[in-house]
Design an enzyme around this catalytic site. Structure first.
Site, mmCIF file in Angstrom:
data_model
loop_
_atom_site.group_PDB
_atom_site.id
_atom_site.type_symbol
_atom_site.label_atom_id
_atom_site.label_comp_id
_atom_site.label_asym_id
_atom_site.label_seq_id
_atom_site.Cartn_x
_atom_site.Cartn_y
_atom_site.Cartn_z
ATOM 1 N N HIS A 19 4.647 -4.564 -9.247
ATOM 2 C CA HIS A 19 5.358 -4.659 -7.971
ATOM 3 C C HIS A 19 5.838 -3.270 -7.559
ATOM 4 C CE1 HIS A 19 7.802 -7.397 -5.186
ATOM 5 N NE2 HIS A 19 8.126 -6.159 -4.819
ATOM 6 N N HIS A 21 5.672 -0.666 -3.945
ATOM 7 C CA HIS A 21 5.275 -0.526 -2.540
ATOM 8 C C HIS A 21 4.820 0.906 -2.264
ATOM 9 C CE1 HIS A 21 6.718 -4.443 -0.920
ATOM 10 N NE2 HIS A 21 7.545 -4.385 -1.964
ATOM 11 N N ASP A 23 4.524 2.550 0.534
ATOM 12 C CA ASP A 23 5.369 3.282 1.473
ATOM 13 C C ASP A 23 6.792 3.452 0.945
ATOM 14 O OD1 ASP A 23 5.356 0.486 1.754
ATOM 15 O OD2 ASP A 23 6.275 0.561 3.729
ATOM 16 N N GLY A 181 8.909 -8.756 3.670
ATOM 17 C CA GLY A 181 9.791 -8.833 4.827
ATOM 18 C C GLY A 181 10.940 -9.790 4.570
ATOM 19 N N HIS A 208 6.791 -12.644 -2.238
ATOM 20 C CA HIS A 208 8.186 -12.213 -2.333
ATOM 21 C C HIS A 208 9.070 -13.452 -2.163
ATOM 22 C CE1 HIS A 208 7.020 -7.979 -1.759
ATOM 23 N NE2 HIS A 208 8.274 -7.640 -2.007
ATOM 24 N N GLU A 211 14.627 -13.195 -3.855
ATOM 25 C CA GLU A 211 15.297 -11.888 -3.912
ATOM 26 C C GLU A 211 16.564 -11.970 -3.070
ATOM 27 O OE1 GLU A 211 14.533 -7.174 -2.851
ATOM 28 O OE2 GLU A 211 13.296 -8.707 -1.893
ATOM 29 N N ASP A 300 9.464 -1.460 -7.579
ATOM 30 C CA ASP A 300 9.646 -1.832 -6.168
ATOM 31 C C ASP A 300 9.404 -0.635 -5.262
ATOM 32 O OD1 ASP A 300 10.004 -3.637 -4.141
ATOM 33 O OD2 ASP A 300 12.176 -3.754 -4.308
#
EC number: 3.5.4.4
Length: 362
Positions: A19, A21, A23, A181, A208, A211, A300
């Site tokens: 996991h 990202h 960006d 998102g 996701h 969380e 993350d």
């Protein structure tokens, strides 16, 4: 004697990341370089050290507005092919330098279309970057394998389109699909057509869930959508009761998740920023590890959470007293749960992970 478990020695251990990202993991200097090359003028500073601190402080601020602003900058500088290739290549290199041997890195292609790129051009640029980064790392004697997850943004209406994109590119390095998102107000069942399509195509996906939102999000992700893994899943702890005498009672959903060995993609430092836990020592990962859920450790967003895989593991060692056997357990859990073929997973476990940890425990 066993090698002492320190941040430096953990860096030498083979690690697996599920996991992360794309960006959320840029180097601060790269953000500055790409902003300059692409004419992006909104950065808070053009000093790399100051920018790194700004990202960390904005992410730590407790303000969702400031946290989202950090991604406005990273996404803002990733709107052309050269920028995307560079970011992906550096991600592969940085992970390899940290001792990661297999990683699944995710991103939402729809976020990088502002400069006129098509979804296909974006996917191909990312894959090219990962290939370059893997080759550069290999030339330095550090082997890493990167698989890609394509995310759809759950507040938009493009999940089926992105799912179809993931299937089209699954023989070119895209190993699965995800939705990301805001959870609240955008339940995973809004994207049922995408998940039904993926299942029909024998394609892999994670969601996701659990969380920012609680048990209903997890339940929908698993029982309605058929998620193979849970992105974060930290709120599963809400279905676990620990008595004063230490007796543990699992609710129906928690029992199901544990019994089915549904992997939890846990991101400790990130969860502190989003308020899921007050400290690493109080993070549910300690209880979930003790109860032998299929727990994995992840980063993350390496830039925003100013973390690395080695740093996350070192924090768990400090908080819970974990040793090499525990870190190997997390790593094997992650490799078992990866979206690549069984033979490949088994080879990495038997030929890389187990020998690597055996040497550290010798």
């Amino acid at each position: 004697m066993s090698t002492p478990v320190t941040l430096e020695t953990i860096r030498t251990a083979p690690k697996v990341l599920l996991h992360d990202h794309l960006d959320g993991g840029l180097r601060p200097q790269t953000v500055i370089d790409l902003a300059d090359a692409g004419g992006y003028a909104n950065l808070p500073t053009t000093d790399a050290e100051e920018l790194g601190v700004w990202f960390a402080e904005a992410a730590d601020s407790g303000s969702l507005v400031r946290y989202l602003e950090t991604f406005a900058h990273t996404v803002g500088v990733m709107q052309n092919t050269d920028a995307i290739i560079r970011v992906a290549a550096e991600a592969a290199e940085d992970l390899a330098d940290d001792g990661v041997v297999y990683a699944e890195v995710r991103y939402a292609p729809e976020l990088f279309t502002e400069g006129g790129l098509s979804l296909e051009q974006i996917v191909e640029a990312v894959q090219e970057g990962f290939r370059q980064g893997e080759a550069t790392a290999a030339a330095r004697g550090k082997k890493v394998r990167i698989g890609t997850l394509l995310c759809a943004m759950r507040q938009n209406a493009r999940s089926l389109e992105i799912a179809e994109l993931a299937v089209r590119y699954r023989d070119a390095g895209v190993v699965g699909f995800d939705i990301a998102g805001p959870e609240a107000g955008f339940p995973p069942t809004r994207n049922l057509d995408a998940f039904e399509y993926l299942r029909q195509q024998n394609a892999h996906f994670t969601i996701h869930a659990g969380e920012a939102f609680g048990l209903p999000s997890i339940w929908e992700a698993i029982q309605h959508c058929g998620a193979e893994r849970l992105g974060h899943g930290v709120r599963i702890v809400d279905d676990i009761k620990v008595e004063e005498d230490g007796t543990v009672h699992l609710g129906r959903l928690a029992s199901y998740v544990r019994d089915r060995r549904i992997p939890l993609e846990m991101c400790p430092s990130s969860n502190l920023q989003t308020g899921a836990a007050a400290s690493i020592a109080e993070h549910p990962i300690g209880l979930l590890h003790r109860l032998r859920f299929r727990v994995t450790v992840n980063t993350d967003n390496r830039l925003m959470s100013h973390c690395s895989m080695s740093g996350e593991m070192a924090a768990l060692v400090e908080a819970f007293g974990y040793g090499w056997a525990d870190l190997q357990w997390f790593t094997v859990n992650a490799m078992k749960s990866a979206f690549i073929g069984f033979d490949e997973r088994l080879a990495i476990i038997n030929d890389v992970i187990k020998p690597g940890y055996a040497a550290l425990q010798a």
